[in-house]
Design a protein around this motif. Structure first.
Motif, PDB file in Angstrom:
ATOM      1  N   GLY A 161       0.778  -1.235   0.000  1.00 15.52           N
ATOM      2  CA  GLY A 161       0.000   0.000   0.000  1.00 15.52           C
ATOM      3  C   GLY A 161       0.806   1.280   0.000  1.00 15.52           C
ATOM      4  N   TRP A 162       2.092   1.195  -0.313  1.00  8.33           N
ATOM      5  CA  TRP A 162       2.960   2.375  -0.300  1.00  8.33           C
ATOM      6  C   TRP A 162       3.096   3.015  -1.678  1.00  8.33           C
ATOM      7  N   TRP A 163       3.223   2.220  -2.713  1.00  5.17           N
ATOM      8  CA  TRP A 163       3.500   2.748  -4.060  1.00  5.17           C
ATOM      9  C   TRP A 163       2.211   3.270  -4.671  1.00  5.17           C
ATOM     10  N   LYS A 164       2.199   4.537  -5.043  1.00  4.03           N
ATOM     11  CA  LYS A 164       0.981   5.153  -5.561  1.00  4.03           C
ATOM     12  C   LYS A 164       1.047   5.462  -7.057  1.00  4.03           C
ATOM     13  N   GLY A 165       2.162   5.227  -7.696  1.00  2.61           N
ATOM     14  CA  GLY A 165       2.273   5.524  -9.123  1.00  2.61           C
ATOM     15  C   GLY A 165       3.662   6.000  -9.477  1.00  2.61           C
ATOM     16  N   GLU A 166       3.824   6.379 -10.714  1.00  2.00           N
ATOM     17  CA  GLU A 166       5.150   6.766 -11.212  1.00  2.00           C
ATOM     18  C   GLU A 166       5.691   8.044 -10.571  1.00  2.00           C
ATOM     19  N   THR A 167       4.843   8.788  -9.894  1.00  2.00           N
ATOM     20  CA  THR A 167       5.309  10.029  -9.259  1.00  2.00           C
ATOM     21  C   THR A 167       6.163   9.765  -8.025  1.00  2.00           C
ATOM     22  N   ASN A 168       6.322   8.509  -7.630  1.00  2.00           N
ATOM     23  CA  ASN A 168       7.139   8.189  -6.468  1.00  2.00           C
ATOM     24  C   ASN A 168       8.635   8.320  -6.738  1.00  2.00           C
TER      25      ASN A 168
END
Length: 161
Positions: free
Chosen positions: A36-43
């Motif tokens: 549940g940490w990775w939200k998309g390429e903006t990381n």
């Protein structure tokens, strides 16, 4: 505005040798998504690649991922990849030729627990009455995720030792 309320000391994990870097990179993203940490390429906050005179590369990558625990409390994990002097290397395993990277791989992980700097009554009521014991549980959950990530990375690196 955000306010850091707790943090873990920086953790460094280092591996010198070979690594299937492309798969490791994909695995890290999948692990962070699953938790549940990775939200998309903006990381991905930074990607820097430099070619050395001997054609090896130095690559620096920085990811910043967050996980909201309550309307007022969230965790932040900063992951810094420092890949030094890496180069492609062909390895024969069980009759199959595999391309690995050879070099110095270091990962630094910084974990913080933050809350909104809202000093309003809603946050105070929520944290002091409704969720009094839950706040520490949320902090522990964030730190457990960071600890699990470190252990998983060490396990992957040990496969190539």
């Amino acid at each position: 505005m955000k306010k850091v309320i707790d943090k873990l000391p920086e953790i460094k994990i280092r591996h010198v040798g070979t690594l299937e870097l492309d798969e490791f990179y994909r695995w890290m993203k999948r692990w962070l998504k699953f938790k549940g940490w990775w939200k998309g390429e903006t990381n991905e906050m930074l990607y820097d690649e430099k070619i050395n005179p001997n054609d090896s590369k130095n690559i620096t990558i920085r990811w910043e991922v967050t996980k909201k625990q309550t309307p007022f409390l969230f965790g932040r994990i900063n992951i810094l990849y420092m890949l030094i002097g890496i180069s492609r290397k062909k390895v024969n395993i069980d009759g199959h030729e595999i391309k690995l990277y050879d070099g110095d791989f270091e990962i630094r992980i910084n974990t913080t627990v933050e809350r909104t700097d809202d000093e309003g009554n809603i946050r105070k009521i929520f944290e002091e009455t409704i969720n009094k014991e839950g706040t520490q549980l949320y902090i522990d959950d964030i730190f457990d995720d960071a600890s699990d990530l470190v252990n998983e990375i060490k396990a992957v690196f040990n496969q190539y030792a």
